[in-house]
Write a protein that holds these residues in place. Sequence first.
Motif, PDB file in Angstrom:
ATOM      1  N   ARG A 176      47.800 -33.385 -92.183  1.00 23.73           N
ATOM      2  CA  ARG A 176      48.424 -32.054 -92.226  1.00 23.73           C
ATOM      3  C   ARG A 176      49.183 -31.817 -93.527  1.00 23.73           C
ATOM      4  O   ARG A 176      49.574 -30.707 -93.830  1.00 23.73           O
ATOM      5  CB  ARG A 176      49.368 -31.872 -91.045  1.00 23.73           C
TER       6      ARG A 176
ATOM      7  N   ASN B 215      47.695 -31.068 -83.876  1.00 25.18           N
ATOM      8  CA  ASN B 215      47.568 -30.128 -84.995  1.00 25.18           C
ATOM      9  C   ASN B 215      48.310 -28.813 -84.791  1.00 25.18           C
ATOM     10  O   ASN B 215      47.795 -27.749 -85.086  1.00 25.18           O
ATOM     11  CB  ASN B 215      46.095 -29.853 -85.305  1.00 25.18           C
ATOM     12  N   CYS B 216      49.518 -28.896 -84.293  1.00 25.79           N
ATOM     13  CA  CYS B 216      50.333 -27.707 -84.107  1.00 25.79           C
ATOM     14  C   CYS B 216      51.276 -27.517 -85.287  1.00 25.79           C
ATOM     15  O   CYS B 216      51.665 -28.475 -85.946  1.00 25.79           O
ATOM     16  CB  CYS B 216      51.126 -27.793 -82.806  1.00 25.79           C
TER      17      CYS B 216
ATOM     18  N   ASP C 146      46.399 -27.585 -78.151  1.00 29.18           N
ATOM     19  CA  ASP C 146      46.053 -28.021 -79.503  1.00 29.18           C
ATOM     20  C   ASP C 146      45.918 -26.823 -80.437  1.00 29.18           C
ATOM     21  O   ASP C 146      45.571 -25.724 -80.014  1.00 29.18           O
ATOM     22  CB  ASP C 146      44.732 -28.792 -79.490  1.00 29.18           C
ATOM     23  N   ASN C 147      46.154 -27.070 -81.731  1.00 26.85           N
ATOM     24  CA  ASN C 147      45.944 -26.098 -82.806  1.00 26.85           C
ATOM     25  C   ASN C 147      46.726 -24.803 -82.627  1.00 26.85           C
ATOM     26  O   ASN C 147      46.211 -23.718 -82.878  1.00 26.85           O
ATOM     27  CB  ASN C 147      44.446 -25.781 -82.961  1.00 26.85           C
TER      28      ASN C 147
ATOM     29  N   ASN D  87      44.720 -23.085 -79.439  1.00 36.96           N
ATOM     30  CA  ASN D  87      44.464 -22.096 -80.497  1.00 36.96           C
ATOM     31  C   ASN D  87      45.259 -20.811 -80.312  1.00 36.96           C
ATOM     32  O   ASN D  87      44.761 -19.724 -80.570  1.00 36.96           O
ATOM     33  CB  ASN D  87      42.967 -21.785 -80.594  1.00 36.96           C
TER      34      ASN D  87
END
Length: 186
Positions: A20, A111-112, A136-137, A155
């Motif tokens: 990241r 992946n936040c 996630d994300n 998302n």
Amino acid sequence: MNSIMTKEEFKTILKEDLARYGNKRPGMKDRLVNNESWFLYNIVRHIRYQEYHMNKPGWHKLAYFYHWYLYKRLSLKLHITLYPGTISGGLRIYHTGGFLHVSANCRIGKNCTLLPGVVFGNKHEDETEGLTTVGDNCYIGLDAKIFGSVKIGNNVTIGANAVVTRDIPDKAVVGGVPAKILRYNL
């Protein structure tokens, strides 16, 4: 999410966090010039070390307290509160300056991204039960507040100054007080 149990899990999560940051670990030059990326990367790194050493016997307790101490110093300087076992790999915190609080009864997916002023908290003062889950994300904007036992899907984008008190489905973009679905990402 439980604490990191094996050395392989530990290395994998550290790699996800480093990814990241563009796979470039902030170095001593960043530290000397007070570059915020060094501070933010290292606060997450010390949380990971606490998670790894938390439930292990022997010298791991000493290593746990060493990383807890370094985390606390950075936490007080940056006004960031995170708890071990609350965040999955690939967390990215952008910018310092605002208070950021992730409560102990919160679980954040892979992946936040969190911006300053984000608060995960209880809806009521005496509330101790319930789990706030973030998929996630997800991207959580400046000064967003998430209160109570809510489930945020994968998302999801939460806009600046939004106040989330209800569940949010996957791929939603939300904003407002209280947060409402503005549209869906396709």
